[in-house]
Design a protein around this motif. Structure first.
Motif, PDB file in Angstrom:
ATOM      1  N   ASN A   4       0.532  -0.441  -0.065  1.00 50.29           N
ATOM      2  CA  ASN A   4      -0.362   0.227   0.142  1.00 50.29           C
ATOM      3  C   ASN A   4       0.556   1.251  -0.393  1.00 50.29           C
ATOM      4  O   ASN A   4       1.932   1.533   0.127  1.00 50.29           O
ATOM      5  N   ASP A   5       0.462   2.256  -0.274  1.00 50.13           N
ATOM      6  CA  ASP A   5       0.571   3.569  -0.317  1.00 50.13           C
ATOM      7  C   ASP A   5       1.188   3.651   1.119  1.00 50.13           C
ATOM      8  O   ASP A   5       2.790   4.874   1.069  1.00 50.13           O
ATOM      9  N   ASP A   6       1.563   3.203   2.359  1.00 47.06           N
ATOM     10  CA  ASP A   6       2.235   3.397   3.327  1.00 47.06           C
ATOM     11  C   ASP A   6       3.397   2.523   3.780  1.00 47.06           C
ATOM     12  O   ASP A   6       2.584   1.976   5.402  1.00 47.06           O
ATOM     13  N   TRP A   7       3.666   1.696   2.925  1.00 46.66           N
ATOM     14  CA  TRP A   7       3.874   0.374   3.283  1.00 46.66           C
ATOM     15  C   TRP A   7       5.541   1.017   4.390  1.00 46.66           C
ATOM     16  O   TRP A   7       5.196  -0.238   4.772  1.00 46.66           O
ATOM     17  N   GLY A   8       6.297   1.896   4.156  1.00 51.78           N
ATOM     18  CA  GLY A   8       7.229   1.631   4.906  1.00 51.78           C
ATOM     19  C   GLY A   8       7.310   2.626   6.148  1.00 51.78           C
ATOM     20  O   GLY A   8       8.164   2.069   6.495  1.00 51.78           O
ATOM     21  N   LYS A   9       6.248   2.567   6.488  1.00 53.34           N
ATOM     22  CA  LYS A   9       5.908   3.647   7.470  1.00 53.34           C
ATOM     23  C   LYS A   9       6.131   2.543   9.230  1.00 53.34           C
ATOM     24  O   LYS A   9       7.068   3.024   9.608  1.00 53.34           O
ATOM     25  N   ASP A  10       6.191   1.582   8.637  1.00 53.57           N
ATOM     26  CA  ASP A  10       6.519   0.582  10.070  1.00 53.57           C
ATOM     27  C   ASP A  10       7.799   0.278  10.241  1.00 53.57           C
ATOM     28  O   ASP A  10       8.379   0.179  10.852  1.00 53.57           O
ATOM     29  N   ILE A  11       8.297  -0.001   9.414  1.00 49.71           N
ATOM     30  CA  ILE A  11      10.276  -0.361   8.861  1.00 49.71           C
ATOM     31  C   ILE A  11      10.067   0.710   9.286  1.00 49.71           C
ATOM     32  O   ILE A  11      11.464   0.629  10.265  1.00 49.71           O
ATOM     33  N   ILE A  12      10.351   1.777   9.110  1.00 50.99           N
ATOM     34  CA  ILE A  12      10.980   3.354   9.111  1.00 50.99           C
ATOM     35  C   ILE A  12      10.874   3.478  10.675  1.00 50.99           C
ATOM     36  O   ILE A  12      11.423   4.156  11.772  1.00 50.99           O
ATOM     37  N   VAL A  13      10.066   3.576  11.450  1.00 51.35           N
ATOM     38  CA  VAL A  13       9.460   3.368  12.443  1.00 51.35           C
ATOM     39  C   VAL A  13      10.314   2.157  13.703  1.00 51.35           C
ATOM     40  O   VAL A  13      10.932   2.721  14.461  1.00 51.35           O
ATOM     41  N   SER A  14      10.259   1.357  13.090  1.00 49.20           N
ATOM     42  CA  SER A  14      10.909   0.517  13.761  1.00 49.20           C
ATOM     43  C   SER A  14      12.667   0.284  13.445  1.00 49.20           C
ATOM     44  O   SER A  14      13.272  -0.020  14.305  1.00 49.20           O
ATOM     45  N   ILE A  15      13.318   1.145  12.746  1.00 44.72           N
ATOM     46  CA  ILE A  15      14.389   1.385  12.407  1.00 44.72           C
ATOM     47  C   ILE A  15      14.823   2.180  13.508  1.00 44.72           C
ATOM     48  O   ILE A  15      16.240   2.325  14.229  1.00 44.72           O
ATOM     49  N   LEU A  16      14.389   3.249  13.456  1.00 47.25           N
ATOM     50  CA  LEU A  16      14.598   4.589  14.190  1.00 47.25           C
ATOM     51  C   LEU A  16      14.252   4.373  15.935  1.00 47.25           C
ATOM     52  O   LEU A  16      15.498   5.253  16.567  1.00 47.25           O
ATOM     53  N   ASP A  17      13.501   3.075  16.011  1.00 39.52           N
ATOM     54  CA  ASP A  17      13.478   2.588  17.675  1.00 39.52           C
ATOM     55  C   ASP A  17      14.168   1.796  17.830  1.00 39.52           C
ATOM     56  O   ASP A  17      15.068   2.174  18.936  1.00 39.52           O
ATOM     57  N   GLY A  18      14.777   1.001  17.117  1.00 43.03           N
ATOM     58  CA  GLY A  18      16.362   0.203  17.486  1.00 43.03           C
ATOM     59  C   GLY A  18      17.654   0.652  16.653  1.00 43.03           C
ATOM     60  O   GLY A  18      18.469  -0.344  17.608  1.00 43.03           O
ATOM     61  N   PHE A  19      18.201   1.437  16.186  1.00 40.37           N
ATOM     62  CA  PHE A  19      18.500   1.777  15.955  1.00 40.37           C
ATOM     63  C   PHE A  19      19.392   2.781  15.411  1.00 40.37           C
ATOM     64  O   PHE A  19      20.238   3.323  14.363  1.00 40.37           O
ATOM     65  N   LEU A  20      18.648   4.013  16.504  1.00 40.89           N
ATOM     66  CA  LEU A  20      19.174   4.784  16.896  1.00 40.89           C
ATOM     67  C   LEU A  20      21.061   5.330  16.729  1.00 40.89           C
ATOM     68  O   LEU A  20      21.740   6.151  15.797  1.00 40.89           O
ATOM     69  N   GLY A  21      21.194   4.774  17.642  1.00 39.40           N
ATOM     70  CA  GLY A  21      22.671   5.008  17.626  1.00 39.40           C
ATOM     71  C   GLY A  21      23.417   4.329  16.505  1.00 39.40           C
ATOM     72  O   GLY A  21      24.414   5.157  16.352  1.00 39.40           O
ATOM     73  N   ALA A  22      23.305   3.903  16.833  1.00 36.97           N
ATOM     74  CA  ALA A  22      23.596   2.841  14.529  1.00 36.97           C
ATOM     75  C   ALA A  22      24.049   4.350  13.227  1.00 36.97           C
ATOM     76  O   ALA A  22      25.422   4.443  13.139  1.00 36.97           O
ATOM     77  N   ILE A  23      22.557   4.529  13.789  1.00 37.58           N
ATOM     78  CA  ILE A  23      22.184   5.797  12.725  1.00 37.58           C
ATOM     79  C   ILE A  23      23.448   6.921  13.112  1.00 37.58           C
ATOM     80  O   ILE A  23      24.189   7.608  12.129  1.00 37.58           O
ATOM     81  N   TRP A  24      23.262   7.348  13.872  1.00 34.10           N
ATOM     82  CA  TRP A  24      24.236   8.637  14.608  1.00 34.10           C
ATOM     83  C   TRP A  24      25.519   8.060  14.275  1.00 34.10           C
ATOM     84  O   TRP A  24      25.993   8.848  14.051  1.00 34.10           O
ATOM     85  N   ARG A  25      25.912   6.907  14.636  1.00 37.61           N
ATOM     86  CA  ARG A  25      27.673   6.949  14.754  1.00 37.61           C
ATOM     87  C   ARG A  25      28.084   6.670  13.646  1.00 37.61           C
ATOM     88  O   ARG A  25      28.835   6.030  13.098  1.00 37.61           O
ATOM     89  N   GLU A  26      26.978   6.868  12.843  1.00 40.38           N
ATOM     90  CA  GLU A  26      27.094   6.498  11.016  1.00 40.38           C
ATOM     91  C   GLU A  26      27.982   5.250  10.868  1.00 40.38           C
ATOM     92  O   GLU A  26      28.540   4.614  10.234  1.00 40.38           O
ATOM     93  N   LYS A  27      26.929   3.912  11.407  1.00 32.91           N
ATOM     94  CA  LYS A  27      27.445   3.121  11.432  1.00 32.91           C
ATOM     95  C   LYS A  27      26.472   2.038  10.210  1.00 32.91           C
ATOM     96  O   LYS A  27      26.479   0.545   9.709  1.00 32.91           O
ATOM     97  N   LEU A  28      25.196   3.051  10.142  1.00 21.87           N
ATOM     98  CA  LEU A  28      24.753   2.197   9.560  1.00 21.87           C
ATOM     99  C   LEU A  28      23.309   3.629   9.118  1.00 21.87           C
ATOM    100  O   LEU A  28      23.299   4.224   9.392  1.00 21.87           O
ATOM    101  N   GLU A  29      23.182   3.168   6.891  1.00 20.74           N
ATOM    102  CA  GLU A  29      22.392   3.891   6.696  1.00 20.74           C
ATOM    103  C   GLU A  29      21.261   3.206   5.624  1.00 20.74           C
ATOM    104  O   GLU A  29      22.031   1.910   5.262  1.00 20.74           O
ATOM    105  N   VAL A  30      19.982   3.485   6.280  1.00 16.84           N
ATOM    106  CA  VAL A  30      19.126   2.546   5.302  1.00 16.84           C
ATOM    107  C   VAL A  30      17.969   3.377   3.882  1.00 16.84           C
ATOM    108  O   VAL A  30      17.218   4.352   4.295  1.00 16.84           O
ATOM    109  N   GLN A  31      17.779   2.937   3.167  1.00 17.25           N
ATOM    110  CA  GLN A  31      17.051   3.351   2.636  1.00 17.25           C
ATOM    111  C   GLN A  31      15.577   3.004   2.436  1.00 17.25           C
ATOM    112  O   GLN A  31      15.715   1.585   1.887  1.00 17.25           O
ATOM    113  N   VAL A  32      14.496   3.855   2.597  1.00 18.43           N
ATOM    114  CA  VAL A  32      13.062   2.549   2.523  1.00 18.43           C
ATOM    115  C   VAL A  32      12.512   3.482   1.607  1.00 18.43           C
ATOM    116  O   VAL A  32      12.060   4.404   1.443  1.00 18.43           O
TER     117      VAL A  32
END
Length: 305
Positions: free
Chosen positions: A246-274
């Motif tokens: 559906n048009d909102d298919w990425g929302k839950d994925i994005i939220v889960s990534i923010l909730d679970g991997f904020l530190g890895a993204i901030w330290r530039e260990k992870l970059e995710v494209q949804v």
């Protein structure tokens, strides 16, 4: 991918050798039915980080459609779904029958939705030519198996069932280009026991590949807009019959990534494209503001700190 006389690439469902029958609730995917997308994002990101080979792992989630006739081994899968229905037709509950009726509807439609998940700057799934206890076999041909110790978070244990919970066909295709320059691909269908054409009952799990259920030693390219470049090591996971198209298919994925991997993204260990949205250190502020109402726990507070 064309079938040739010498490779015999097709779906195969091993016999259970007169053992127990496997039902729909024993497919491994049932445990993720409550929150399949958040579980999917969490498991994918953790396993990719565990396999990192340089400072930043990149992951892509991309939804696309292909002609249903292009699903590898489509005709055998369709026959298999019918056999599953027949095997369980006397069961009183409708769970199994509803699932396979929907699977048949999905696989006979003109187009089928897929979700491609690809990681980069990782080792890929090494050991595709070995029999046991490798990254490849632990993901594709093992249950309850992990060979990761200590601080390593991913396991290829129960987490590997999360993609199947997001598939209307309970079918996932894996493809890898690993750091040992080996390319491999294979389909896995986690279904139920059914009776094959030769009269043998099956274990409920099937593999799309060569004889003896070995992989195909080349990459699988199902997404028409994607291909790996030379030395671009990593793994691609294709979820067939993606449930959340559906048009909102990425929302839950994005939220889960923010909730679970904020530190890895901030330290530039992870970059995710949804889809078209890139979650990186530079975009965190904007994305957290956009998904403010969906975040759980203390994600926003952690970011402010």
């Amino acid at each position: 991918m064309e079938r040739t006389e010498y490779t015999m690439i097709e779906w195969r469902f091993p016999s259970n050798d007169f053992g127990e029958s496997k039902g729909i609730n024993d497919s491994g995917a049932a445990m993720f039915k409550g929150a399949p997308l958040s579980s999917l994002a969490r498991e994918i990101c953790q396993n990719s980080l565990d396999a990192a080979i340089n400072d930043k792992v990149k992951i892509q989630f991309n939804m696309f459609n292909i002609k249903s006739e292009s699903i590898p081994g489509r005709n055998i899968l369709k026959d298999t779904f019918n056999r599953c229905l027949k095997f369980w037709e006397l069961q009183k509950t409708r769970t199994t029958k509803d699932f396979f009726n929907d699977a048949l509807n999905c696989i006979t439609e003109d187009e089928c939705c897929f979700l491609r998940i690809s990681d980069f700057n990782t080792t890929g799934l090494t050991g595709s030519k070995e029999e046991i206890n490798t990254n490849w076999t632990n993901l594709t041909k093992s249950s309850g198996v992990s060979d990761k110790l200590g601080a390593v978070g991913g396991s290829y244990g129960i987490g590997k069932f999360a993609p199947f919970a997001c598939s209307r066909l309970a079918t996932v295709f894996y493809s890898t280009y690993d750091i040992e320059e080996q390319r491999a691909s294979q389909g896995v269908a986690r279904l139920v026991t059914f009776t094959r054409a030769d009269g043998q009952n099956t274990q409920g799990i099937g593999y799309y590949g060569n004889e003896r259920n070995t992989p195909i030693y080349e990459e699988l390219n199902l997404d028409p807009d994607f291909s790996r470049q030379f030395k671009e090591y990593g793994t691609d996971i294709y979820i067939a019959g993606y449930k959340f198209d559906n048009d909102d298919w990425g929302k839950d994925i994005i939220v889960s990534i923010l909730d679970g991997f904020l530190g890895a993204i901030w330290r530039e260990k992870l970059e995710v494209q949804v889809g078209d949205i890139v979650i990186s250190k530079s975009s965190l502020k904007r994305i957290i503001e956009e998904y403010h109402d969906e975040l759980t726990g203390y994600t926003e507070i952690y970011y402010q700190v």
